[in-house]
Design an enzyme around this catalytic site. Structure first.
Site, PDB file in Angstrom:
ATOM      1  N   SER A  54      -0.264  -6.672  -5.586  1.00 44.50           N
ATOM      2  CA  SER A  54      -1.092  -5.538  -4.883  1.00 44.50           C
ATOM      3  C   SER A  54      -0.523  -5.597  -3.515  1.00 44.50           C
ATOM      4  O   SER A  54      -0.188  -6.606  -2.843  1.00 44.50           O
ATOM      5  CB  SER A  54      -2.456  -5.807  -4.795  1.00 44.50           C
ATOM      6  OG  SER A  54      -3.061  -5.298  -6.090  1.00 44.50           O
ATOM      7  N   GLY A  55      -0.446  -4.569  -2.886  1.00 43.45           N
ATOM      8  CA  GLY A  55       0.178  -4.198  -1.665  1.00 43.45           C
ATOM      9  C   GLY A  55       1.707  -4.187  -1.571  1.00 43.45           C
ATOM     10  O   GLY A  55       2.395  -3.907  -0.424  1.00 43.45           O
ATOM     11  N   GLY A  81      -1.559  -9.823  -8.029  1.00 46.57           N
ATOM     12  CA  GLY A  81      -0.872 -10.556  -7.194  1.00 46.57           C
ATOM     13  C   GLY A  81       0.359  -9.637  -6.583  1.00 46.57           C
ATOM     14  O   GLY A  81       0.962  -9.919  -5.557  1.00 46.57           O
ATOM     15  N   HIS A 103      -7.626  -3.355  -0.354  1.00 45.68           N
ATOM     16  CA  HIS A 103      -8.493  -4.342  -1.108  1.00 45.68           C
ATOM     17  C   HIS A 103      -8.068  -6.038  -0.767  1.00 45.68           C
ATOM     18  O   HIS A 103      -8.969  -6.646  -1.435  1.00 45.68           O
ATOM     19  CB  HIS A 103      -8.414  -3.899  -2.585  1.00 45.68           C
ATOM     20  CG  HIS A 103      -7.369  -4.211  -3.385  1.00 45.68           C
ATOM     21  ND1 HIS A 103      -6.309  -3.260  -3.754  1.00 45.68           N
ATOM     22  CD2 HIS A 103      -7.040  -5.483  -3.964  1.00 45.68           C
ATOM     23  CE1 HIS A 103      -5.444  -3.962  -4.595  1.00 45.68           C
ATOM     24  NE2 HIS A 103      -5.753  -5.158  -4.907  1.00 45.68           N
ATOM     25  N   ASP A 106      -6.334   3.051  -0.550  1.00 51.97           N
ATOM     26  CA  ASP A 106      -6.264   1.480  -0.663  1.00 51.97           C
ATOM     27  C   ASP A 106      -4.961   1.277   0.077  1.00 51.97           C
ATOM     28  O   ASP A 106      -4.161   0.784  -0.546  1.00 51.97           O
ATOM     29  CB  ASP A 106      -6.100   1.168  -2.167  1.00 51.97           C
ATOM     30  CG  ASP A 106      -6.080  -0.441  -2.247  1.00 51.97           C
ATOM     31  OD1 ASP A 106      -6.400  -1.107  -1.273  1.00 51.97           O
ATOM     32  OD2 ASP A 106      -5.572  -0.722  -3.493  1.00 51.97           O
TER      33      ASP A 106
HETATM   34  N1  ARG Z   1      -4.990  -4.838  -8.258  1.00 54.86           N
HETATM   35  C1  ARG Z   1      -4.121  -5.766  -8.366  1.00 54.86           C
HETATM   36  C2  ARG Z   1      -3.576  -6.929  -7.380  1.00 54.86           C
HETATM   37  O1  ARG Z   1      -4.732  -7.085  -6.663  1.00 54.86           O
HETATM   38  C3  ARG Z   1      -2.486  -5.011  -8.855  1.00 54.86           C
HETATM   39  C4  ARG Z   1      -2.807  -4.508 -10.086  1.00 54.86           C
HETATM   40  C5  ARG Z   1      -1.606  -3.642 -10.506  1.00 54.86           C
HETATM   41  N2  ARG Z   1      -2.042  -3.460 -12.144  1.00 54.86           N
HETATM   42  C6  ARG Z   1      -1.118  -2.802 -12.812  1.00 54.86           C
HETATM   43  N3  ARG Z   1      -1.176  -2.574 -13.898  1.00 54.86           N
HETATM   44  N4  ARG Z   1      -0.146  -2.097 -12.163  1.00 54.86           N
HETATM   45  O2  ARG Z   1      -2.675  -7.578  -7.460  1.00 54.86           O
END
Ligand code: ARG
Length: 602
Positions: free
Chosen positions: A290-291, A288, A149, A195
């Site tokens: 993510s990944g 932030g 994503h 993802d």
């Molecule tokens: N989707 C988020 C990103 O793009 C990561 C979110 C993780 N959230 C959580 N509550 N663990 O960085």
């Protein structure tokens, strides 16, 4: 705010035709706005000329190298980094002695604890246009695993870089360019199923540097619920908060698929997602992150860290009853191995590869080289199939050149946004540029006339004669020289339109942008007639322009691209560079030569 107000003032219409009802029919952009556009256009021209000079210089260097090779004793040619399997930079999953136990049980990325430098040698940061957007995990010398994503709408690999881990003594982190982005083919942006994306680095990480890969799971099984695992990243310190300055880390237990589903409902798909964290809340990954990695130590005499999850999504950050969700790496292990072990010839060449190597025109007829991919199913090197394959390869390269131009424009756009006071989000700005735009490259075979090259900072004009047939002896003694010569000539030809503009004339002047107020499009832009000049050349074209700060900023890059295209077409149509200071008129759409050839200037 002040800048936006200023821009509105700049946009005030000049006296224009009025309709019978007393409303204006047209609006002319104010001189100050035209000035801003011109400044951006000039920067775009300079960037285009620099990259053209660079490409030609590269071609000339290759030619010289080949000549040298033929003359002297054989020098080993440096290998292209991605055609060989780079050595792995040390064993996977090893943290440095002394940092193995630093992850405090109550540390958290949301409000958590800072990790000591070098604590996570596989943690990397993915940057779009230089700005951090996501985390990632080094899984092999040339491969980073991250969340698919992160690339939604911004899949132009030329815009991304990877910042590797810093060293334990704070040795600076190395920034590497991205060669290829491979999102999982089943990634669903609605459900976040699958993802996961692999990012191939342009140069493998050096075994001498601090970055080390993590281990990938061997089996499709995850550790049992309750296993304490670690998360790390630069993500937000709390929901909607700013990103962390330094890496943060936390320990989170894996939860059972049932608890995950109970907590998060049907959006949690246990087949491809796992969840981890505390139902009491407080410790979690966040925006932030993510990944980034969710790693669990594999016990044994030599414990190693294995990557079981990639940070994917959550319901807020650290909220009670809402654990974080991670892509299950173990169930994708076969796909990962398949992608990382694929032979280079089975993959479509990446833009970076195509732009760095021979233009496809010079692809050997036997289907080898980068373009060989397109001809892999052709029965032979001749015939319609092979011709079509070469055509496909050429078209791909043209698209890549546009992407590379988009890269340049991204920087320009940011500058423009600052100037104009409109600040659409980073992603939106980047997406606008990631969209395909019309090609700036010449059609094949247009490089036959004499070309002049503006070859350096002093803008001294160098004359490139049309290539004459080689005296036989020269090339016979040096195989491979002739294709390189042809490549150089083709490069000079395809970039001639910008190379031949002397630096003192390398300025774009937007003279008039006349917007038709009755032509508003669904995207809030207006059809406009644009008059612009480059050096002594004038062009007229129609484009779309926004009349409010945000829409104007959004319409700028496309206007600049169109202006560049118009100049290129006009140069092609005229077949010659304009004489210094001599005004000419060339309609952008004109494909026929206008007037005869003039004497070379300068
Ligand atoms: N989707 C988020 C990103 O793009 C990561 C979110 C993780 N959230 C959580 N509550 N663990 O960085």
């Amino acid at each position: 705010m002040l800048l936006a107000a200023l821009l509105l003032l700049l946009l005030l219409p000049l006296p224009d035709p009025w309709s019978a009802s007393g409303h204006p029919l047209y609006m002319r952009l104010s001189p100050s706005t035209l000035q801003v556009l011109s400044a951006q256009g000039t920067q775009a021209l300079q960037a285009a000329q620099r990259s053209a000079q660079w490409a030609v210089k590269q071609g000339a260097t290759e030619l010289q190298l080949r000549l040298l090779e033929c003359q002297g004793p054989a020098h080993p040619r440096p290998q292209a980094p991605l055609l060989q399997n780079p050595p792995e930079p040390g064993p996977c999953g090893k943290r440095r002695p002394g940092v193995a136990n630093v992850t405090r049980a109550h540390g958290c990325i949301v409000g958590g604890s800072a990790a000591p430098p070098g604590a996570w040698p596989w943690l990397v940061r993915l940057q779009l246009g230089g700005l951090p957007l996501c985390g990632g995990v080094l899984v092999a010398a040339s491969w980073v695993l991250t969340a698919a994503h992160c690339f939604s709408g911004a899949s132009n690999e030329l815009l991304w870089t990877v910042l590797l881990a810093e060293g334990p003594q704070g040795e600076p982190a190395e920034e590497v360019q991205v060669n290829r982005i491979l999102p999982h083919p089943k990634f669903d942006p609605q459900t976040f199923h699958g993802d996961l994306a692999l990012v191939q680095l342009w140069t493998p990480v050096s075994p001498a540097g601090p970055a080390r890969p993590v281990c990938l799971p061997q089996a499709a099984l995850d550790p049992p619920a309750g296993t304490p695992c670690a998360i790390a990243g630069w993500g937000a310190l709390f929901e909607d908060g700013s990103e962390a300055e330094a890496v943060r880390e936390a320990r989170v237990p894996l939860l059972s698929p049932n608890s995950c589903q109970r907590a998060l409902g049907p959006r949690l798909r246990p087949s491809s997602m796992l969840c981890a964290g505390y139902l009491a809340g407080g410790i979690d990954s966040c925006q932030g992150d993510s990944g980034g990695p969710l790693t669990c130590s594999e016990p044994g005499p030599r414990p190693r860290e294995v990557l079981f999850g990639v940070t994917s999504w959550g319901d807020g950050c650290g909220e009670p009853g809402k654990p974080g969700v991670y892509t299950r790496v173990a169930v994708f292990k076969d796909w990962l191995q398949e992608q990382m072990n694929a032979a280079p010839s089975t993959r479509e060449p990446s833009c970076r590869e195509l732009l760095a190597r021979d233009p496809p025109k010079e692809a050997p007829a036997d289907g080898a080289g980068l373009c060989g991919f397109y001809a892999r199913r052709c029965p032979g090197p001749e015939g319609a199939c092979a011709r079509l394959a070469r055509q496909q390869c050429l078209q791909r390269r043209q698209r890549c050149e546009l992407r590379s131009l988009a890269h340049t424009l991204l920087h320009l756009l940011r500058g423009a946004q600052e100037l104009l006071g409109a600040r659409p989000g980073l992603r939106r700005g980047a997406f606008a540029l990631a969209r395909p735009a019309p090609s700036l490259r010449e059609p094949p075979g247009s490089a036959t006339r004499e070309q002049r090259l503006n070859s350096g900072p002093r803008a001294a004009r160098v004359r490139f004669e049309k290539r004459k047939p080689e005296p036989r002896g020269d090339t016979n003694g040096c195989p491979g020289l002739e294709p390189l010569r042809q490549k150089l000539a083709a490069l000079q030809g395809s970039h001639a339109w910008i190379l031949w503009v002397p630096s003192e004339q390398l300025a774009m002047h937007f003279q008039e942008v006349l917007a038709n107020l009755s032509s508003k499009t669904v995207t809030g832009l207006f059809r406009a007639r644009v008059r612009a000049g480059l050096g002594g050349r004038r062009v007229v074209f129609s484009g779309l322009v926004g009349l409010e700060p945000a829409t104007l900023a959004r319409s700028l890059p496309q206007l600049l691209v169109q202006a560049l295209r118009a100049f290129r077409s006009a140069a092609l149509a005229q077949g010659e560079p304009p004489g210094p200071g001599v005004g000419r008129t060339g309609a952008a759409s004109a494909q026929q030569p206008q007037g005869g050839r003039s004497a070379p200037g300068g």
